[in-house]
Design an enzyme around this catalytic site. Structure first.
Site, PDB file in Angstrom:
ATOM      1  N   GLU A 269       0.919  -1.351   0.272  1.00 59.12           N
ATOM      2  CA  GLU A 269       0.585   0.157   0.038  1.00 59.12           C
ATOM      3  C   GLU A 269       1.045   0.953   0.001  1.00 59.12           C
ATOM      4  O   GLU A 269       0.344   2.563  -0.478  1.00 59.12           O
ATOM      5  CB  GLU A 269      -0.747   0.320   0.944  1.00 59.12           C
TER       6      GLU A 269
ATOM      7  N   HIS B 162       7.548 -26.484  -0.506  1.00 59.88           N
ATOM      8  CA  HIS B 162       7.309 -27.763  -1.131  1.00 59.88           C
ATOM      9  C   HIS B 162       5.641 -27.532  -1.933  1.00 59.88           C
ATOM     10  O   HIS B 162       4.660 -28.656  -2.694  1.00 59.88           O
ATOM     11  CB  HIS B 162       6.742 -29.628  -0.348  1.00 59.88           C
TER      12      HIS B 162
ATOM     13  N   LYS C  25     -14.795   0.388  -4.295  1.00 57.16           N
ATOM     14  CA  LYS C  25     -15.508   0.837  -3.231  1.00 57.16           C
ATOM     15  C   LYS C  25     -15.784   1.782  -4.029  1.00 57.16           C
ATOM     16  O   LYS C  25     -17.666   1.842  -3.694  1.00 57.16           O
ATOM     17  CB  LYS C  25     -14.604   1.981  -1.864  1.00 57.16           C
TER      18      LYS C  25
HETATM   19  O1  PA5 Z   1      -3.839   2.006   6.152  1.00 54.74           O
HETATM   20  C1  PA5 Z   1      -4.864   2.165   5.618  1.00 54.74           C
HETATM   21  O2  PA5 Z   1      -4.498   3.143   5.759  1.00 54.74           O
HETATM   22  C2  PA5 Z   1      -5.505   0.896   4.919  1.00 54.74           C
HETATM   23  O3  PA5 Z   1      -5.884  -0.078   5.118  1.00 54.74           O
HETATM   24  C3  PA5 Z   1      -7.436   0.897   6.319  1.00 54.74           C
HETATM   25  O4  PA5 Z   1      -6.141   0.617   7.599  1.00 54.74           O
HETATM   26  C4  PA5 Z   1      -8.437  -0.207   5.883  1.00 54.74           C
HETATM   27  O5  PA5 Z   1      -8.512   0.209   4.870  1.00 54.74           O
HETATM   28  C5  PA5 Z   1      -9.346   0.374   7.105  1.00 54.74           C
HETATM   29  O6  PA5 Z   1      -9.651   1.607   7.415  1.00 54.74           O
HETATM   30  P1  PA5 Z   1      -9.979   2.146   8.259  1.00 54.74           P
HETATM   31  O7  PA5 Z   1      -9.150   2.377   9.565  1.00 54.74           O
HETATM   32  O8  PA5 Z   1     -10.490   3.643   8.134  1.00 54.74           O
HETATM   33  O9  PA5 Z   1     -11.592   1.712   8.986  1.00 54.74           O
END
Ligand code: PA5
Length: 445
Positions: free
Chosen positions: A286, A307, A421
């Site tokens: 990310e 394996h 989303k």
């Molecule tokens: O690293 C990030 O920003 C994302 O992975 C969020 O943690 C994830 O989308 C969950 O978001 P939130 O904590 O707003 O529900």
């Protein structure tokens, strides 16, 4: 003195590393002096040294109350609001804890809201039917669909089972200080809450209550974890690869990427580290996968996956490198017994510890993979304890910031996550998405 060591001697020659080290040091300055893109999300950099005794005590007291009152605690969250806690708990727990009869005082810690699996939720709901359970609901934005669905369902169940007043005391919400639906709901229901700081992104939040509360509920020492992280925070300000392992790691992986090694496989030889690999994949994936750039982070559990994925790694396309997480000392000792009949032919290793065999599998695979054209970075961690896991978390976070800047991206945003989303909301006809709904219906006609 024991410490986490990054060894790049099987990844690249020291001469090429020397060139990239100054770039890594520049990127370190960019993080430490907050001069780069996303510099409003650097709150994690000083978290370990700035967390106070009072904050830790509040988290611990909340954990103790859940431990006292619950047989099961369900942590609801996804992505950065889930993976850090899951990774640390799996690394430190007894592997078979969830199969052991749970007694109050040591509740089972389960997870929900990290998927939209109907069967998963239905089975979890069945499991909780005759249990005293509590909920930790975690969402920084407070608006994420997956945890919101799980929370709505499990909150209703808890209120039915325990009564509304008791349920209010068995629910803890971790969210933004002011914004989001979860904040509104928590305030209106009067839940105990913790705040996720504005300047800490989800995937960098494990050392906030997001990770610390579930880890404390599982019975692990959050003071030792944060103290370990603070030790690494200090080491990670040094401007050379010898003292600062982030420089060595970020430098080597960027060099390999530029040489065409587009995939990094995080390898562990300890099944307790499986979810550490999942956490690491989110952190790096990310942070770096943007602007059509970025090393693809993959992970395997060896020797299990030797394996299954071993053939590909040994002989497949040469676009990969490995980063091996090697734990020096197992917590337990198990010796392979001698057998008088020796029908399985194993007497040649009788008397050896299982871990000694594991280490030979590791060394054998390293030599084979390096010989096969897979560069190898080796990260050695002394043991799976709170202190070393705390150090490892901070090390990977700091190296990630440095590495992202070396790659030329903003390591602290995640604009790409919104695309699915938007489509999902349009397909579900969420109010406010009317134009997108019309567009996507055209698209799928
Ligand atoms: O690293 C990030 O920003 C994302 O992975 C969020 O943690 C994830 O989308 C969950 O978001 P939130 O904590 O707003 O529900």
């Amino acid at each position: 003195m024991k410490k986490i060591i990054v060894n790049t001697s099987d990844a690249t020659c020291p001469c090429s590393l020397a060139g990239i080290t100054s770039e890594a040091v520049n990127a370190l300055h960019t993080v430490d002096h907050a001069t780069g893109a996303g510099n409003d999300f650097l709150g994690w950099v000083k978290l370990p040294s700035s967390i106070t005794e009072a904050e830790l005590a509040d988290i611990q007291a909340t954990a103790d109350s859940l431990r006292r009152d619950c047989e099961v605690v369900v942590c609801i969250g996804i992505g950065g609001s889930y993976l850090g806690a899951k990774a640390v708990i799996e690394a430190l727990d007894n592997t078979f804890r969830s199969h052991m009869p749970s007694a109050q005082g040591n509740p089972a810690v389960l997870f929900a809201g990290q998927n939209i699996g109907e069967d998963y939720l239905a089975e979890l709901s069945d499991f909780l039917k005759d249990k005293k359970f509590g909920i930790i609901v975690i969402s920084k934005s407070g608006t994420t669909t997956e945890p919101a669905i799980a929370f709505r369902i499990l909150k209703e169940q808890l209120e039915k089972q325990a009564g509304k007043a008791a349920a209010q005391k068995l629910i803890v919400a971790i969210t933004d200080e002011k914004r989001g639906a979860l904040r509104t709901l928590a305030n209106s229901e009067g839940y105990k809450t913790f705040v996720i700081p504005d300047n800490v992104g989800g995937r960098f939040s494990v050392l906030t209550p997001v990770g610390l509360l579930p880890i404390a509920v599982a019975g692990h020492d959050i003071s030792a974890l944060t103290a370990g992280a603070a030790e690494m925070e200090k080491a990670c300000t040094a401007e050379n690869a010898e003292e600062n392992p982030c420089i060595a790691y970020a430098g080597a992986r960027n060099l390999l990427y530029r040489q065409g090694k587009k995939i990094e496989i995080l390898v562990n030889y300890n099944p307790k580290l499986h979810y550490f690999g999942e956490w690491w994949k989110q952190l790096y994936g990310e942070s770096e996968g943007k602007d059509h750039k970025g090393i693809f982070p993959a992970s395997v559990d060896f020797s299990t996956d030797l394996h299954s994925m071993g053939q590909w790694i040994q002989d497949g396309e040469r676009t990969i490198f490995e980063t091996v997480l090697s734990v020096e000392e197992s917590a337990r000792t198990m010796v392979i017994p001698t057998d008088g009949d020796n029908l399985d032919g194993l007497n040649y290793i009788a008397g050896k510890r299982v871990d000694e065999v594991n280490k030979m599998a590791e060394l054998g695979a390293r030599i084979a993979h390096v010989d096969g054209g897979v560069p190898n970075i080796r990260i050695t961690i002394p043991a799976l304890t709170e202190r070393w896991i705390g150090q490892l978390i901070y090390f990977f976070e700091k190296a990630c910031g440095i590495s992202g800047y070396m790659l030329g991206v903003n390591p602290f945003d995640q604009p790409g996550v919104e695309a699915y989303k938007k489509n999902m909301f349009a397909l579900l006809a969420k109010p406010g998405y009317e134009a997108e709904t019309a567009q996507i219906r055209q698209r799928i006609k």
